[in-house]
Design a protein around this motif. Structure first.
Motif, short mmCIF file in Angstrom:
data_model
loop_
_atom_site.label_atom_id
_atom_site.label_comp_id
_atom_site.label_asym_id
_atom_site.label_seq_id
_atom_site.Cartn_x
_atom_site.Cartn_y
_atom_site.Cartn_z
N ASP A 146 0.82 -1.21 0.00
CA ASP A 146 0.00 0.00 0.00
C ASP A 146 0.86 1.26 0.00
OD1 ASP A 146 -2.17 -1.65 0.08
OD2 ASP A 146 -2.39 -1.54 2.25
N MET A 147 2.01 1.20 0.66
CA MET A 147 2.88 2.37 0.76
C MET A 147 4.32 1.90 0.67
SD MET A 147 1.17 4.12 4.13
CE MET A 147 -0.56 3.74 4.48
N PHE A 149 8.35 3.40 1.56
CA PHE A 149 9.27 4.41 2.07
C PHE A 149 10.69 3.93 1.85
CE2 PHE A 149 5.25 4.89 4.22
CZ PHE A 149 5.02 6.24 4.06
N PHE A 218 10.68 6.38 11.32
CA PHE A 218 9.49 6.90 10.64
C PHE A 218 8.49 5.78 10.35
CE2 PHE A 218 7.01 7.75 6.88
CZ PHE A 218 6.52 9.02 7.10
N LEU A 222 4.74 5.19 11.94
CA LEU A 222 3.56 5.17 11.07
C LEU A 222 2.79 3.86 11.24
CD1 LEU A 222 1.85 6.38 8.78
CD2 LEU A 222 3.43 5.34 7.15
N ARG A 225 1.09 3.78 14.60
CA ARG A 225 -0.02 4.73 14.59
C ARG A 225 -1.25 4.13 13.89
NH1 ARG A 225 -0.57 10.55 14.50
NH2 ARG A 225 -2.33 11.14 13.20
N ILE A 226 -1.06 3.63 12.69
CA ILE A 226 -2.21 3.07 11.96
C ILE A 226 -2.77 1.87 12.71
CG2 ILE A 226 -2.95 1.98 9.79
CD1 ILE A 226 -0.89 3.70 8.32
N SER A 228 -3.07 1.48 15.70
CA SER A 228 -3.86 1.89 16.87
C SER A 228 -5.28 2.30 16.47
CB SER A 228 -3.18 3.06 17.58
OG SER A 228 -3.37 4.27 16.87
N PHE A 229 -5.55 2.38 15.17
CA PHE A 229 -6.87 2.81 14.72
C PHE A 229 -7.81 1.61 14.57
CE2 PHE A 229 -4.55 6.58 12.48
CZ PHE A 229 -4.44 7.25 13.69
N ASP A 230 -9.08 1.90 14.30
CA ASP A 230 -10.12 0.88 14.22
C ASP A 230 -10.00 0.05 12.92
OD1 ASP A 230 -12.80 -0.23 15.08
OD2 ASP A 230 -13.36 0.64 13.14
N GLN A 232 -12.06 -1.98 11.26
CA GLN A 232 -13.15 -1.88 10.28
C GLN A 232 -13.05 -0.57 9.49
OE1 GLN A 232 -15.58 -4.33 9.77
NE2 GLN A 232 -16.08 -3.12 7.96
N THR A 233 -12.71 0.50 10.18
CA THR A 233 -12.58 1.81 9.52
C THR A 233 -11.41 1.80 8.54
OG1 THR A 233 -13.51 2.88 11.48
CG2 THR A 233 -12.29 4.28 9.96
N ILE A 234 -10.31 1.20 8.96
CA ILE A 234 -9.16 1.08 8.04
C ILE A 234 -9.56 0.31 6.79
CG2 ILE A 234 -6.90 -0.04 7.76
CD1 ILE A 234 -6.42 0.48 10.79
N THR A 237 -11.95 2.26 4.49
CA THR A 237 -11.28 3.41 3.86
C THR A 237 -10.34 2.93 2.76
OG1 THR A 237 -11.44 4.63 5.94
CG2 THR A 237 -9.86 5.45 4.31
N LYS A 238 -9.57 1.89 3.07
CA LYS A 238 -8.65 1.35 2.07
C LYS A 238 -9.40 0.85 0.83
CE LYS A 238 -5.34 -2.33 1.11
NZ LYS A 238 -4.39 -3.33 1.54
N ARG C 182 -2.13 5.90 -5.56
CA ARG C 182 -2.63 5.05 -4.49
C ARG C 182 -1.80 5.11 -3.21
NH1 ARG C 182 -2.02 -0.59 -3.03
NH2 ARG C 182 -3.97 -1.31 -2.12
N LEU C 186 -3.32 6.54 0.26
CA LEU C 186 -3.52 5.65 1.40
C LEU C 186 -2.79 6.19 2.63
CD1 LEU C 186 -3.34 2.13 -0.29
CD2 LEU C 186 -5.29 3.05 0.99
N LEU C 190 -5.06 6.98 5.79
CA LEU C 190 -4.90 5.98 6.85
C LEU C 190 -4.01 6.48 7.99
CD1 LEU C 190 -4.66 2.66 4.79
CD2 LEU C 190 -6.67 3.66 5.94
N ARG C 265 -21.12 3.05 14.50
CA ARG C 265 -20.51 1.90 15.18
C ARG C 265 -20.07 2.29 16.59
NH1 ARG C 265 -18.17 0.52 9.96
NH2 ARG C 265 -16.23 1.58 10.49
N ARG C 271 -14.54 6.28 20.48
CA ARG C 271 -13.35 7.08 20.13
C ARG C 271 -13.68 8.56 20.12
NH1 ARG C 271 -8.52 4.74 17.51
NH2 ARG C 271 -8.81 2.49 17.63
#
Lengths: 296, 296, 296
Positions: A146-147, A149, A218, A222, A225-226, A228-230, A232-234, A237-238, C182, C186, C190, C265, C271
């Motif tokens: 997806d990314m 670096f 870095f 990153l 951080r990602i 730590s997020f929800d 289902q939301t990730i 969104t993806k 992309r 992302l 994200l 949700r 959150r």
């Protein structure tokens, strides 16, 4: 020739992994480090070149299947333990017959493009941390992530294939043209030349190139951080970014078919033979300066 | 008014070229230099402005047909022999009636967009080496090429047309939006302003801008390098990038129709008349600073 | 709670504006300044945060309708009168019930994505002049504009939503992936992190970032320049760029539906509640450093 180990530093979510069967062997090729249930690290460790031998294919497949099926995983980072090489191209010194005869995956693709498509479409966020050379399949794996670096000083990306008479098979025509536009994509694949970290950023081949000393911190920050997020939301969104940006499978299939056809042509076989005679696929100047090497 | 010569420095592959009929005339407008059977150079040489008069159209057509049909050619580079001008816009001081009445090409397009589409789809790799102004048709030709490299100090690209009340006709809306995204493409075509070499690189208008002193060497090396690779492999690889990145012909046709419609509108004719009275299409400040000129 | 004024500094073209009904109120939230019949300025002025309360929705709708229906208007610039904030996200401290129950617009979309789609498709050229934070709906409005110019020192763009458990609802997945490819799209959505002006330029999030001292002059000159060109030509040219670059409405609709689903949700509601308890949607560190705040 080489053997493979997949290590599991935590015991979570490993029950369904076939990787265990490799656990007693001694020379790891790809290490899977489950740093947390949400965030894994996959490390290519096949010195001296991180070259892609046929035996790597089932290992990568296994890891991508684990990534796809784990219920808690959110982020996976791919990196390398080998100085100067992230992951490079197919080992043309190995027996390639096995590889050619592999049965197609669920979407009908050959296993290599199939697993790249799976990685891209997975709900897990994948990040390539590129230090050293990512060429051929190494570049293709990074592009399927997806990314990306890159180390400004130490990363070199390329699709060297056209220089060897080969059409690249893992989708870079489809992916690079969408990342950087037609002109730069054509330059990358047709020049078959090395793309160092800073140019890779200017062209959009990678998200960013960072000073080598900052790269690990870095990417770690990153990924954490990602993670730590929800989840289902990730995922949702993806998926919506993917609708707008992923190539259709048929383009990947068409690229693979063109690659296979190119491999069977006598002029290509002669080019590869000549390159092998000059040191291709072995440690040394050929692989250290592959861009110059195929252009000579 | 001007006449045209197409020169052939090597004798290979010229048998099927209609260009020979021009060979005895004295003032070259476009020179074709077959540096090797695999690598040609096309040089615009129509001083003082490299302006696009109607008589240029059959010459460009002839060259693109030669490029398309030659069996050994792999790479063609377009450049200019005129100081400060790569190739600019239509000569509005010329009789344009002939141009408007030209029969459509094989895809149904007017010859100008038709030949640009052919150049893009050709199996030959095309590179624009941009030094001086590439505006209007000059920018459109560069955008139809596979790659563009610009002099950092001396290249200026633009689509000035909206400033003259015209919709650009050779496809920049379709091509720029795919190269640089919607926001920058809208800025380029709607501002109708000059884009110098370094901004052109930041926007993706060109692959790279290079110091003027390095530009020729860089493009020569790249062209020679690609020309050393296998033609079939180049063709197949380019075709797969094109699937993902070339605009459909219908977008080019729609743009051409909008251009023709704009040319017929009284406000546009008034704008062009006013610009011509102030020096448009003649050597001097108008063409040297076209961006400022149309904005005044 | 707040009230709204839309000011009209010139008297042209205002007859069909419902905005007059607001003309006597005292606290402006959004100012419309008709600098000339061809060039308007819309200024968000809702201190201290330029936060998007539900009462902003009909005001923005009204302005976009005015933009769409005015016959002479060619260019509109969006900016902010509030130090450090261009326009930010939804005010989660406000009553949001009204907003959820708004009837869909003509294309069937919720009014927010509907008005963004209208802005993008309008024949008027829209420019976002970004100084301060453009996050959430502020970023989405900027992305729906035709062009974006940012203060290098003072602009910060972000889609913070995933950090709050929300799928962004106003189309950034569709728009960012087309602007920057992309991988970078992302990363932006994200990571949910702040993107300062210079990185925004490198990623293509904005057309350019300029030194803060130059930003106003640059945007004024560009807006005035385009407004001096022929309206029909601008419209036709923009429409052709849009064909190649605007996302289909269905992608915007799908993104909005995913946003609404995420908002319902329980983990997301937890959150948001936790963020509100820590200062979200109020002046202070939470909004001043939103990227860090949602990542903690």
């Amino acid at each position: 020739m080489t053997t493979a180990t997949i290590e599991h530093e935590s015991d979570e979510g490993t029950a369904n992994m076939k990787a265990r069967s490799y656990a007693e062997t001694k020379t790891p090729q790809i290490r899977l480090d489950k740093r947390s249930p949400e965030c894994w690290r996959v490390t290519f460790d096949h010195p001296p070149l991180n070259i892609f031998g046929p035996e790597m294919l089932p290992l990568v497949d296994e890891i991508i299947t684990a990534i796809e099926t784990d219920e808690r995983l959110k982020v996976v980072v791919f990196d390398s333990a080998v100085e100067d090489f992230f992951l490079i191209h197919l080992d043309f010194l190995a027996k390639l017959d096995d590889m050619a005869h592999l049965p197609p995956g669920p979407t009908g693709l050959h296993p290599w493009p199939e697993m790249l498509v799976h990685l891209s479409r997975s709900s897990v966020v994948s990040i390539a941390l590129i230090r050293g050379r990512a060429t051929g399949m190494g570049s293709e794996l990074a592009l399927a992530c997806d990314m990306r670096f890159a180390s400004r000083e130490k990363a070199i990306l390329s699709q060297f294939e056209v220089g060897a008479g080969l059409v690249p098979g893992g989708g870079p025509m489809a992916r690079l043209s969408r990342l950087m536009g037609r002109g730069r994509a054509l330059e990358v694949v047709l020049s078959a030349d090395d793309v160092p970290g800073d140019l890779a950023e200017r062209y959009g081949y990678v998200n960013r190139s960072l000073p080598d000393a900052d790269l690990d911190g870095f990417v770690d920050a990153l990924a954490t951080r990602i993670a730590s997020f929800d989840k289902q939301t990730i995922m949702d969104t993806k998926r919506l970014v993917d609708v707008a940006s992923l190539p259709p499978d048929i383009e990947i299939e068409s690229g693979w078919n063109a690659c296979v056809a190119s491999m069977g042509r006598p002029p290509t076989q002669q080019r590869i033979k000549a390159l092998l005679e000059r040191g291709f696929c072995k440690p040394g100047d050929a692989e250290n300066r592959l861009g110059d090497f195929v252009g000579r």
